[in-house]
Design an enzyme around this catalytic site. Structure first.
Site, PDB file in Angstrom:
ATOM      1  N   ASP A  28       0.856  -1.196   0.000  1.00 57.50           N
ATOM      2  CA  ASP A  28       0.000   0.000   0.000  1.00 57.50           C
ATOM      3  C   ASP A  28       0.891   1.245   0.000  1.00 57.50           C
ATOM      4  O   ASP A  28       1.731   1.395   0.892  1.00 57.50           O
ATOM      5  CB  ASP A  28      -0.866  -0.050   1.279  1.00 57.50           C
ATOM      6  CG  ASP A  28      -1.880   1.080   1.326  1.00 57.50           C
ATOM      7  OD1 ASP A  28      -2.094   1.720   0.284  1.00 57.50           O
ATOM      8  OD2 ASP A  28      -2.443   1.324   2.413  1.00 57.50           O
ATOM      9  N   TYR A  33      -1.651  10.336  -2.878  1.00 53.07           N
ATOM     10  CA  TYR A  33      -1.754  11.541  -3.711  1.00 53.07           C
ATOM     11  C   TYR A  33      -0.756  12.602  -3.230  1.00 53.07           C
ATOM     12  O   TYR A  33      -0.202  13.359  -4.024  1.00 53.07           O
ATOM     13  CB  TYR A  33      -3.171  12.134  -3.672  1.00 53.07           C
ATOM     14  CG  TYR A  33      -4.246  11.333  -4.363  1.00 53.07           C
ATOM     15  CD1 TYR A  33      -4.029  10.040  -4.796  1.00 53.07           C
ATOM     16  CD2 TYR A  33      -5.513  11.892  -4.577  1.00 53.07           C
ATOM     17  CE1 TYR A  33      -5.029   9.309  -5.409  1.00 53.07           C
ATOM     18  CE2 TYR A  33      -6.520  11.169  -5.199  1.00 53.07           C
ATOM     19  CZ  TYR A  33      -6.276   9.876  -5.605  1.00 53.07           C
ATOM     20  OH  TYR A  33      -7.281   9.163  -6.217  1.00 53.07           O
ATOM     21  N   ARG A  70       0.585  14.983   9.296  1.00 51.29           N
ATOM     22  CA  ARG A  70      -0.153  14.199  10.314  1.00 51.29           C
ATOM     23  C   ARG A  70       0.426  14.433  11.700  1.00 51.29           C
ATOM     24  O   ARG A  70      -0.282  14.338  12.695  1.00 51.29           O
ATOM     25  CB  ARG A  70      -0.111  12.705   9.960  1.00 51.29           C
ATOM     26  CG  ARG A  70      -0.904  12.394   8.692  1.00 51.29           C
ATOM     27  CD  ARG A  70      -0.968  10.910   8.413  1.00 51.29           C
ATOM     28  NE  ARG A  70      -1.309  10.681   7.007  1.00 51.29           N
ATOM     29  CZ  ARG A  70      -1.690   9.535   6.491  1.00 51.29           C
ATOM     30  NH1 ARG A  70      -1.796   8.468   7.255  1.00 51.29           N
ATOM     31  NH2 ARG A  70      -1.967   9.421   5.214  1.00 51.29           N
ATOM     32  N   ASP A 130      -3.855   2.620  -5.321  1.00 58.16           N
ATOM     33  CA  ASP A 130      -2.533   2.595  -4.665  1.00 58.16           C
ATOM     34  C   ASP A 130      -2.290   1.326  -3.842  1.00 58.16           C
ATOM     35  O   ASP A 130      -1.496   1.341  -2.914  1.00 58.16           O
ATOM     36  CB  ASP A 130      -2.369   3.832  -3.769  1.00 58.16           C
ATOM     37  CG  ASP A 130      -3.144   3.722  -2.470  1.00 58.16           C
ATOM     38  OD1 ASP A 130      -4.167   3.025  -2.450  1.00 58.16           O
ATOM     39  OD2 ASP A 130      -2.712   4.315  -1.474  1.00 58.16           O
ATOM     40  N   GLU A 131      -2.984   0.255  -4.187  1.00 56.62           N
ATOM     41  CA  GLU A 131      -2.831  -0.991  -3.417  1.00 56.62           C
ATOM     42  C   GLU A 131      -2.665  -2.171  -4.355  1.00 56.62           C
ATOM     43  O   GLU A 131      -3.393  -2.270  -5.348  1.00 56.62           O
ATOM     44  CB  GLU A 131      -4.124  -1.293  -2.662  1.00 56.62           C
ATOM     45  CG  GLU A 131      -4.350  -0.620  -1.376  1.00 56.62           C
ATOM     46  CD  GLU A 131      -5.759  -0.998  -0.931  1.00 56.62           C
ATOM     47  OE1 GLU A 131      -5.893  -1.878  -0.097  1.00 56.62           O
ATOM     48  OE2 GLU A 131      -6.711  -0.413  -1.474  1.00 56.62           O
TER      49      GLU A 131
HETATM   50  P1  TTP Z   1      -5.621   5.545   1.121  1.00 53.78           P
HETATM   51  O1  TTP Z   1      -4.732   4.388   0.757  1.00 53.78           O
HETATM   52  O2  TTP Z   1      -6.861   5.266   1.896  1.00 53.78           O
HETATM   53  O3  TTP Z   1      -4.799   6.589   1.995  1.00 53.78           O
HETATM   54  P2  TTP Z   1      -3.414   7.287   1.719  1.00 53.78           P
HETATM   55  O4  TTP Z   1      -2.590   6.538   0.720  1.00 53.78           O
HETATM   56  O5  TTP Z   1      -3.634   8.741   1.411  1.00 53.78           O
HETATM   57  O6  TTP Z   1      -2.724   7.246   3.166  1.00 53.78           O
HETATM   58  P3  TTP Z   1      -2.173   6.007   3.975  1.00 53.78           P
HETATM   59  O7  TTP Z   1      -0.693   6.163   4.011  1.00 53.78           O
HETATM   60  O8  TTP Z   1      -2.783   6.153   5.324  1.00 53.78           O
HETATM   61  O9  TTP Z   1      -2.604   4.738   3.257  1.00 53.78           O
HETATM   62  O10 TTP Z   1      -6.047   6.311  -0.193  1.00 53.78           O
HETATM   63  C1  TTP Z   1      -5.233   6.347  -1.354  1.00 53.78           C
HETATM   64  C2  TTP Z   1      -5.500   7.635  -2.094  1.00 53.78           C
HETATM   65  O11 TTP Z   1      -6.861   7.644  -2.525  1.00 53.78           O
HETATM   66  C3  TTP Z   1      -5.316   8.858  -1.255  1.00 53.78           C
HETATM   67  O12 TTP Z   1      -3.968   9.321  -1.278  1.00 53.78           O
HETATM   68  C4  TTP Z   1      -6.273   9.828  -1.859  1.00 53.78           C
HETATM   69  C5  TTP Z   1      -7.380   8.972  -2.452  1.00 53.78           C
HETATM   70  N1  TTP Z   1      -8.595   9.009  -1.605  1.00 53.78           N
HETATM   71  C6  TTP Z   1      -9.622   9.891  -1.946  1.00 53.78           C
HETATM   72  O13 TTP Z   1      -9.538  10.601  -2.958  1.00 53.78           O
HETATM   73  N2  TTP Z   1     -10.732   9.961  -1.146  1.00 53.78           N
HETATM   74  C7  TTP Z   1     -10.876   9.178  -0.043  1.00 53.78           C
HETATM   75  O14 TTP Z   1     -11.899   9.264   0.665  1.00 53.78           O
HETATM   76  C8  TTP Z   1      -9.820   8.246   0.290  1.00 53.78           C
HETATM   77  C9  TTP Z   1      -9.952   7.361   1.500  1.00 53.78           C
HETATM   78  C10 TTP Z   1      -8.709   8.208  -0.518  1.00 53.78           C
END
Ligand code: TTP
Length: 473
Positions: A28, A33, A70, A130-131
């Protein structure tokens, strides 16, 4: 008899776990973004940064927050103004906009760069923007035979920084993790995980050096456990789940943290059976869970409580569908058919662009168009929120055709949503308004298959707008 009836297509499916242990990773990207924007604007690197939605009300809604921000308490639930109060030096970057809506191409392409690197070592399934899930069983088995952990002379720095669930580390954690990885008396399954951890550490290092992105990972014997582990230590870290630690990991785990239990099924378990954690589920026999939820879901729940999950990594690097959507919150909600028609045309144009790209780059075509919408019904002054039915039809290529079909699907759904509604055009000058408000529309193209022959993009261009559907029907 099954007591709780849920929508069948949303129910989890129990698949038997293979007899031979697998090595599965869930990777992940961290604050994705925000990292993409920090790479695009190197001056933001290492600085508190957040990406905000294009809607600028109160500084815009935060959708990604860098780990530097954060530390100041900035959270995704905040708006830009609130984030600035918590962290006055924060850099707020607007998500790119095209067709008056967020344009995620930049992020999607960045995710593809990472996938291409991760896929070097095993079967790769892109689970979201992103996963990624990786099945690295073969690579880990080969390494175990050719270069077993106890023979490793120098240990990869990233592998040494792994976290091992259930391993108490009182002193120097890297020394203890090194011991765990290289134990001579380790069972074969743990040795496989050690090899998997070394492979994932190398892949994460390659991702960082080739794309500048950090990512976190979970390494386990199945997808469910790998996914749970990847979020346990972030950013830029990895976590291993040995089989011996599974029950300890699950005992106090809130039920809604488990994939597919975040929604109605998890809610039912909590409300009807008082199940709050995966450990609470252990008190129910498989037969009892089957009585309550049906054979398959009952078995799935019984296995899930024990960390058993047979889901395969799908070997899919391309998305299963394309979609294009927009929300219209509060006062921006759409109040008449012409406003809906306008946005449906905009969304159809974006969707067609992505479909063109998929043909051009991947020789794939989509066959099903689905319209989803959020809609509120006004009645006697009150707002009624009720589920707006999604509608689908065969997908015809060409933005006008997609828009026409999507408008038809919207009207069909609206009639089902509110059967007494008169959709005929209002008389000129009429001030009467429609009794509904649309708060979001999304068009999606799914049922994607390889084109039967490789059509050149130029050929597609010539045919665009005509009935190309019959090629593949
Ligand atoms: P996530 O993987 O949920 O979070 P993240 O990568 O920003 O942070 P973390 O390190 O905690 O995993 O989401 C991936 C991307 O998807 C995130 O960067 C922005 C987008 N996104 C949205 O646009 N709206 C949302 O509600 C969520 C949860 C994510």
């Amino acid at each position: 008899m099954c007591v709780f009836v849920l929508e069948k297509r949303r129910m989890p499916v129990a698949r038997p776990e293979p007899v031979e242990a697998r090595v599965i990773a869930h990777v992940d990207l961290d604050c994705f973004y925000a990292q993409v924007e920090q790479r695009r604007h190197p001056e933001l690197r290492g600085k508190p940064t957040a990406v905000v939605q294009y809607n600028s009300w109160k500084g815009g809604a935060l959708i990604a927050v860098s780990y530097e921000a954060r530390k100041f308490g900035v959270k995704r639930s905040m708006r830009g103004e609130e984030a600035r109060k918590a962290c006055p030096d924060i850099h707020l970057v607007q998500v790119p906009v095209a067709h008056d809506k967020a344009d995620l191409k930049l992020y999607r392409d960045a995710g593809s760069e990472v996938c291409a690197i991760l896929a070097r070592m095993g079967k790769c399934e892109r689970a979201s923007i992103d996963e990624v899930y990786l099945d690295i069983t073969e690579a880990a088995t080969a390494r175990l035979i050719q270069d077993p952990p106890q023979c490793w002379v120098s240990l990869d720095k990233e592998a040494l920084k792994s976290h091992v669930v259930g391993l108490a580390t009182d002193g120097d954690a890297t020394v203890e993790v090194g011991h765990w990885l290289q134990r001579k008396d380790a069972e074969q399954n743990d040795q496989l995980l050690a090899c998997g951890a070394a492979i994932i550490a190398e892949l994460r290092t390659a991702v960082l050096s080739e794309t500048q992105f950090t990512c976190s990972a979970g390494i386990a014997h199945n997808k469910m456990l790998a996914k749970l582990a990847s979020g346990m230590h972030k950013p830029a870290q990895q976590t291993i789940v040995p089989s011996s630690a599974v029950q300890g990991l699950l005992t106090d785990l809130p039920i809604n943290k488990i994939g597919q239990l975040g929604g109605k099924l998890g809610h039912l378990l909590e409300v009807e059976l008082g199940v709050k954690t995966a450990g609470d589920l252990l008190q129910f026999s498989e037969a009892k869970l089957q009585d309550l939820f049906g054979m398959n879901t009952g078995t799935w729940l019984w296995r899930t409580a024990r960390g058993i999950n047979g889901d395969e990594v799908q070997g899919r690097m391309l998305p299963k569908s394309h979609s294009s959507g927009k929300t219209f919150p509060g006062p921006k909600s759409l109040k008449d058919l012409s406003a809906v028609g306008h946005w449906v045309r905009e969304l159809a144009e974006v969707l067609q662009e992505r479909l063109d790209m998929d043909i051009e780059q991947n020789n794939r075509i989509a066959r099903l168009l689905t319209l989803h919408a959020g809609c509120h019904l006004h009645s006697s002054g009150a707002d009624h929120a009720r589920k707006f039915p999604s509608q689908s039809c065969a997908l015809r290529y060409g933005k006008e055709k997609i828009a026409d079909d999507a408008n038809r699907l919207f009207e069909k759904a609206l009639r089902k949503f509110c059967p007494t509604l008169n959709l005929s055009p209002r008389k000129k000058g009429s001030t009467a308004s429609f009794p509904w408000r649309v708060t979001g529309i999304s068009l999606s193209a799914s049922n994607i298959v390889a084109t039967p022959m490789v059509y050149s993009f130029n050929l597609l261009r010539c045919l665009k707008g005509s009935m190309v559907m019959f090629w593949f029907m």
